[in-house]
Design a protein around this motif. Structure first.
Motif, PDB file in Angstrom:
ATOM      1  N   GLN A 107      28.504  39.677  77.348  1.00  0.00           N
ATOM      2  CA  GLN A 107      28.547  41.066  76.900  1.00  0.00           C
ATOM      3  C   GLN A 107      27.149  41.472  76.459  1.00  0.00           C
ATOM      4  O   GLN A 107      26.521  40.787  75.663  1.00  0.00           O
ATOM      5  N   PHE A 108      26.665  42.582  76.984  1.00  0.00           N
ATOM      6  CA  PHE A 108      25.309  43.020  76.655  1.00  0.00           C
ATOM      7  C   PHE A 108      25.170  44.521  76.875  1.00  0.00           C
ATOM      8  O   PHE A 108      25.990  45.151  77.557  1.00  0.00           O
ATOM      9  N   ASP A 109      24.128  45.093  76.285  1.00  0.00           N
ATOM     10  CA  ASP A 109      23.781  46.493  76.493  1.00  0.00           C
ATOM     11  C   ASP A 109      22.666  46.564  77.528  1.00  0.00           C
ATOM     12  O   ASP A 109      21.644  45.876  77.396  1.00  0.00           O
ATOM     13  N   LEU A 110      22.859  47.383  78.547  1.00  0.00           N
ATOM     14  CA  LEU A 110      21.854  47.557  79.588  1.00  0.00           C
ATOM     15  C   LEU A 110      21.232  48.946  79.455  1.00  0.00           C
ATOM     16  O   LEU A 110      21.918  49.962  79.596  1.00  0.00           O
ATOM     17  N   HIS A 111      19.939  48.969  79.147  1.00  0.00           N
ATOM     18  CA  HIS A 111      19.189  50.226  79.050  1.00  0.00           C
ATOM     19  C   HIS A 111      18.487  50.450  80.390  1.00  0.00           C
ATOM     20  O   HIS A 111      17.651  49.646  80.806  1.00  0.00           O
ATOM     21  N   SER A 112      18.827  51.536  81.060  1.00  0.00           N
ATOM     22  CA  SER A 112      18.327  51.778  82.416  1.00  0.00           C
ATOM     23  C   SER A 112      17.593  53.111  82.506  1.00  0.00           C
ATOM     24  O   SER A 112      18.007  54.110  81.909  1.00  0.00           O
ATOM     25  N   LEU A 116      20.325  55.682  81.293  1.00  0.00           N
ATOM     26  CA  LEU A 116      21.664  55.209  80.948  1.00  0.00           C
ATOM     27  C   LEU A 116      21.578  54.114  79.888  1.00  0.00           C
ATOM     28  O   LEU A 116      20.644  53.316  79.887  1.00  0.00           O
ATOM     29  N   ILE A 117      22.559  54.101  78.996  1.00  0.00           N
ATOM     30  CA  ILE A 117      22.793  52.946  78.125  1.00  0.00           C
ATOM     31  C   ILE A 117      24.235  52.537  78.365  1.00  0.00           C
ATOM     32  O   ILE A 117      25.162  53.308  78.099  1.00  0.00           O
ATOM     33  N   THR A 118      24.429  51.331  78.904  1.00  0.00           N
ATOM     34  CA  THR A 118      25.750  50.887  79.317  1.00  0.00           C
ATOM     35  C   THR A 118      26.109  49.572  78.635  1.00  0.00           C
ATOM     36  O   THR A 118      25.345  48.612  78.697  1.00  0.00           O
ATOM     37  N   LYS A 119      27.252  49.555  77.959  1.00  0.00           N
ATOM     38  CA  LYS A 119      27.785  48.303  77.406  1.00  0.00           C
ATOM     39  C   LYS A 119      28.597  47.625  78.510  1.00  0.00           C
ATOM     40  O   LYS A 119      29.544  48.212  79.024  1.00  0.00           O
ATOM     41  N   ILE A 120      28.216  46.391  78.854  1.00  0.00           N
ATOM     42  CA  ILE A 120      28.837  45.698  79.974  1.00  0.00           C
ATOM     43  C   ILE A 120      29.511  44.418  79.497  1.00  0.00           C
ATOM     44  O   ILE A 120      28.921  43.620  78.766  1.00  0.00           O
ATOM     45  N   ASN A 121      30.762  44.250  79.900  1.00  0.00           N
ATOM     46  CA  ASN A 121      31.502  43.020  79.649  1.00  0.00           C
ATOM     47  C   ASN A 121      31.772  42.376  81.004  1.00  0.00           C
ATOM     48  O   ASN A 121      32.587  42.875  81.778  1.00  0.00           O
ATOM     49  N   THR A 122      31.072  41.293  81.311  1.00  0.00           N
ATOM     50  CA  THR A 122      31.193  40.670  82.630  1.00  0.00           C
ATOM     51  C   THR A 122      32.499  39.897  82.795  1.00  0.00           C
ATOM     52  O   THR A 122      32.899  39.593  83.919  1.00  0.00           O
ATOM     53  N   ASN A 123      33.175  39.576  81.681  1.00  0.00           N
ATOM     54  CA  ASN A 123      34.450  38.868  81.777  1.00  0.00           C
ATOM     55  C   ASN A 123      35.580  39.802  82.203  1.00  0.00           C
ATOM     56  O   ASN A 123      36.354  39.496  83.109  1.00  0.00           O
ATOM     57  N   SER A 124      35.664  40.974  81.547  1.00  0.00           N
ATOM     58  CA  SER A 124      36.726  41.928  81.860  1.00  0.00           C
ATOM     59  C   SER A 124      36.278  42.999  82.835  1.00  0.00           C
ATOM     60  O   SER A 124      37.079  43.817  83.278  1.00  0.00           O
ATOM     61  N   LEU A 125      34.965  43.005  83.180  1.00  0.00           N
ATOM     62  CA  LEU A 125      34.375  44.025  84.051  1.00  0.00           C
ATOM     63  C   LEU A 125      34.590  45.428  83.487  1.00  0.00           C
ATOM     64  O   LEU A 125      34.919  46.367  84.197  1.00  0.00           O
ATOM     65  N   ASP A 126      34.391  45.546  82.156  1.00  0.00           N
ATOM     66  CA  ASP A 126      34.431  46.848  81.489  1.00  0.00           C
ATOM     67  C   ASP A 126      33.019  47.399  81.365  1.00  0.00           C
ATOM     68  O   ASP A 126      32.067  46.663  81.048  1.00  0.00           O
ATOM     69  N   PHE A 127      32.868  48.699  81.602  1.00  0.00           N
ATOM     70  CA  PHE A 127      31.586  49.388  81.467  1.00  0.00           C
ATOM     71  C   PHE A 127      31.782  50.584  80.534  1.00  0.00           C
ATOM     72  O   PHE A 127      32.588  51.470  80.818  1.00  0.00           O
ATOM     73  N   ILE A 128      31.054  50.600  79.424  1.00  0.00           N
ATOM     74  CA  ILE A 128      31.122  51.709  78.477  1.00  0.00           C
ATOM     75  C   ILE A 128      29.782  52.432  78.506  1.00  0.00           C
ATOM     76  O   ILE A 128      28.748  51.854  78.187  1.00  0.00           O
ATOM     77  N   PHE A 129      29.801  53.714  78.904  1.00  0.00           N
ATOM     78  CA  PHE A 129      28.573  54.491  79.018  1.00  0.00           C
ATOM     79  C   PHE A 129      28.265  55.153  77.670  1.00  0.00           C
ATOM     80  O   PHE A 129      28.808  56.203  77.344  1.00  0.00           O
ATOM     81  N   GLU A 130      27.391  54.500  76.894  1.00  0.00           N
ATOM     82  CA  GLU A 130      26.989  55.050  75.610  1.00  0.00           C
ATOM     83  C   GLU A 130      26.090  56.277  75.795  1.00  0.00           C
ATOM     84  O   GLU A 130      26.125  57.198  74.995  1.00  0.00           O
ATOM     85  N   LYS A 131      25.326  56.267  76.861  1.00  0.00           N
ATOM     86  CA  LYS A 131      24.441  57.391  77.166  1.00  0.00           C
ATOM     87  C   LYS A 131      24.415  57.588  78.672  1.00  0.00           C
ATOM     88  O   LYS A 131      24.288  56.633  79.424  1.00  0.00           O
ATOM     89  N   ASN A 132      24.553  58.832  79.119  1.00  0.00           N
ATOM     90  CA  ASN A 132      24.538  59.126  80.544  1.00  0.00           C
ATOM     91  C   ASN A 132      23.795  60.436  80.770  1.00  0.00           C
ATOM     92  O   ASN A 132      24.356  61.524  80.609  1.00  0.00           O
ATOM     93  N   ASP A 133      22.515  60.321  81.116  1.00  0.00           N
ATOM     94  CA  ASP A 133      21.698  61.501  81.371  1.00  0.00           C
ATOM     95  C   ASP A 133      21.342  61.620  82.846  1.00  0.00           C
ATOM     96  O   ASP A 133      20.303  62.190  83.204  1.00  0.00           O
TER      97      ASP A 133
END
Length: 294
Positions: free
Chosen positions: A196-201, A227-244
């Protein structure tokens, strides 16, 4: 008397500063000279043990100055073939691929690769009708053999990915979906070694195309944003904290929480997309108004 003391102090401080700067620059030059063989051999050993595709490059150079201040091993005229059943197709080809080396790991048994830079490259992702992708070229070492594999080798703990002037094609025959992105400049930061990690793109694409089922929905439109996306590679959940993100100057509509479904519907679309034209999903304006395919 006081002026003389201030002058001596200033001269002493200047000397210390000058010596420190000179030492840093000397270190920048000497480290690649003192440790080139050791670092290169460890990274080569890691690639031989961890990459299944056919990997080739013309020469390698260790330097601080290609992607300053990072110490990188740059591989020139780089090419990597895909995984079965695409062993003869090129997955990645680039003028330069640079692997960032964690400085603290230079003096340890295992070299940590924490950055990847891809310059003037082409990435061609293929998925056949049965769902077999060409990008499964990385194999992790078995847990029982991890201590032996790490000794005198390298490990992959990516915290930064950077693409400069690259072209990307995603051709998925199992959906079927075709995406092409030209002149891609992308920077992604996050601890990709964690589950689980935050990806800043940050992304800038000169021309973005999307086709689904043989129909073009987006043609040669610019795509830019952060984009700032919280990613859970186990459940394949993506939470978009920021979407510009903006596609052709239009804000991209994306659900704040997205989960990759375990099963696809008969037409290949995830449940949330079933019965919805892809162009409607990617932008807020009604379909046909903005001329994304025109």
């Amino acid at each position: 008397m006081r002026n003389a003391i201030v002058k001596r102090t200033a001269v002493k401080t200047l000397k210390i500063f000058s010596i420190s700067v000179a030492a840093i620059f000397l270190l920048l030059f000497l480290l690649p000279i003192l440790f080139p063989t050791a670092i290169s051999n460890k990274i080569k050993s890691w690639t031989n043990n961890s990459i299944t595709g056919d990997l080739n490059f013309s020469r390698a150079r260790l330097s601080f100055f290609n992607h300053f201040p990072s110490l990188t091993l740059t591989l020139y005229d780089f090419s990597l073939k895909g995984a079965a059943p695409f062993q003869q197709d090129t997955l990645i080809a680039a003028n330069e691929v640079a692997l960032g080396v964690n400085l603290a790991s230079i003096f340890s048994n295992t070299i940590n690769i924490d950055e990847i830079y891809l310059t003037r490259g082409n990435i061609h992702v293929l998925v056949d009708a049965a769902g077999h992708p060409n990008y499964n070229v990385y194999k992790s070492a078995p847990a029982t053999a991890s201590s032996q594999a790490d000794s005198g080798s390298a490990s992959l703990k990516i915290a930064r990915i950077q693409l400069e002037s690259c072209n990307i094609i995603y051709d998925d025959q199992s959906l079927p979906m075709y995406i092409q992105a030209k002149d891609v400049n992308y920077t992604g930061k996050g601890d990709l070694s964690k589950a689980q990690f935050d990806l800043h793109s940050r992304i800038r694409i000169h021309a973005f195309d999307l086709s689904y089922g043989g129909t073009s929905y987006i043609l040669s439109k610019p795509l830019n944003g952060e984009l700032i996306t919280k990613i859970n590679t186990n459940s394949l959940d993506f939470i978009f904290e920021k979407n510009d993100l903006k596609l052709n100057e239009l804000p991209v509509a994306a659900e704040r929480v997205f989960r990759v479904p375990e099963k696809r519907l008969p037409d290949g679309l995830p449940p949330k997309l079933h019965g919805i034209r892809p162009a409607c999903y990617f932008q807020r304006a009604p379909c046909g108004i903005c001329g994304l395919a025109g």
